[in-house]
Motif scaffolding. Sequence first.
Motif, mmCIF file in Angstrom:
data_model
loop_
_atom_site.group_PDB
_atom_site.id
_atom_site.type_symbol
_atom_site.label_atom_id
_atom_site.label_comp_id
_atom_site.label_asym_id
_atom_site.label_seq_id
_atom_site.Cartn_x
_atom_site.Cartn_y
_atom_site.Cartn_z
ATOM 1 N N PRO A 177 0.806 -1.231 0.000
ATOM 2 C CA PRO A 177 0.000 0.000 0.000
ATOM 3 C C PRO A 177 0.838 1.281 0.000
ATOM 4 C CG PRO A 177 -0.958 -1.605 1.492
ATOM 5 C CD PRO A 177 0.337 -2.194 1.009
ATOM 6 N N CYS A 179 3.302 1.897 -1.741
ATOM 7 C CA CYS A 179 3.808 2.186 -3.079
ATOM 8 C C CYS A 179 2.990 3.281 -3.769
ATOM 9 C CB CYS A 179 3.794 0.926 -3.952
ATOM 10 S SG CYS A 179 4.900 -0.385 -3.377
ATOM 11 N N GLN A 180 1.806 3.530 -3.261
ATOM 12 C CA GLN A 180 0.926 4.526 -3.858
ATOM 13 C C GLN A 180 0.651 5.650 -2.861
ATOM 14 O OE1 GLN A 180 -0.107 4.298 -7.032
ATOM 15 N NE2 GLN A 180 0.923 2.307 -7.303
ATOM 16 N N GLY A 181 0.558 6.863 -3.389
ATOM 17 C CA GLY A 181 0.173 8.004 -2.562
ATOM 18 C C GLY A 181 1.340 8.594 -1.779
ATOM 19 N N GLU A 182 1.065 9.690 -1.098
ATOM 20 C CA GLU A 182 2.085 10.379 -0.310
ATOM 21 C C GLU A 182 2.430 9.548 0.930
ATOM 22 O OE1 GLU A 182 2.757 14.601 2.123
ATOM 23 O OE2 GLU A 182 0.812 14.129 1.193
#
Length: 313
Positions: A177, A179-182
């Motif tokens: 998880p 790996c995505q987003g800030e």
Amino acid sequence: MVSPDFNLLVVLDALLSENSVLRAADTLGLSPSALSRSLARLRLMTGDLLLVRAGRDLVPTPRAIELRARVRAVVEEAQAVLCPGEHIDLHTLKRTFSIRANDGFVETFAAQLLAQLSRTAPHVRLRFAPKHDKHVDALRSGELDLEVGVIGHSGPELRVQALFRDRFIAVVRAGHPLCQGEITAARYASFGHISVSRRGLANGVIDEQLGRAGLEREVMTVVSSFPAALALARDSDLVANIPERQTEKSRGGMFSFPLPVPTTCLTVSQIWHPRFDRDPAHRWLRDCMRRVCAPPDGSAMEPDLCDASQGCH
């Protein structure tokens, strides 16, 4: 003023190495009575007993312990001055060097180091010793030729040379998880973590920095090496916090990112006993180590060299 008898330094070095008049006499090829007379002169000159009886043995006084490393260094320096420079033929050199380093360093740098050595000295061998602790006795005894790592407190006579700087990063499996987003400190702390500690410690600088932000992470497991931490992170949702350069190969295919909390950089150094300072083969090994560990951008660290008492880390 009476000039000091510098021959007594050789005698003192032997006495402090052997803790025995008989063994020191045998080492120097002198009679025990001659050594006893020299010990009496040394006691008079230093104002200290130096070696005192403890049962059937002799033990050094605190002053003798303080002098031991300094006397050894002076004697070795004098021997180096009075001996001709030694030329070695690397192509015919047969020698095994023992290096103590952590698993991450061996995995990242050992193959390249061995390749460089084999090109110029095909008969040289390396033995990588496990890094169970940071005791320097093995360096002093000659059991180890080099120690590689982050240098903390060590013997005052030891030599330290910086190899490269490193920093801690976080690593998770592909598809994690994070790996995505800030990646905020709060998101980072919300996942289970892996702590790497030979002493079995679960918390450290990262926890201190998270605490300053009012956050807390949960350390799910403690392992003793960075490769072990990466293996766990690769097959779970746990976060591994590892040094960047020393894990370049082993974290292939995983997702890496800077820590969302401030931490200090690490300086990885090589450390050795001064008896090897002028040994041509050892100097060649240290030069090879520096070249292999040079930063990939081609820049070189300053060739800072000091003894370990001067705070080189």
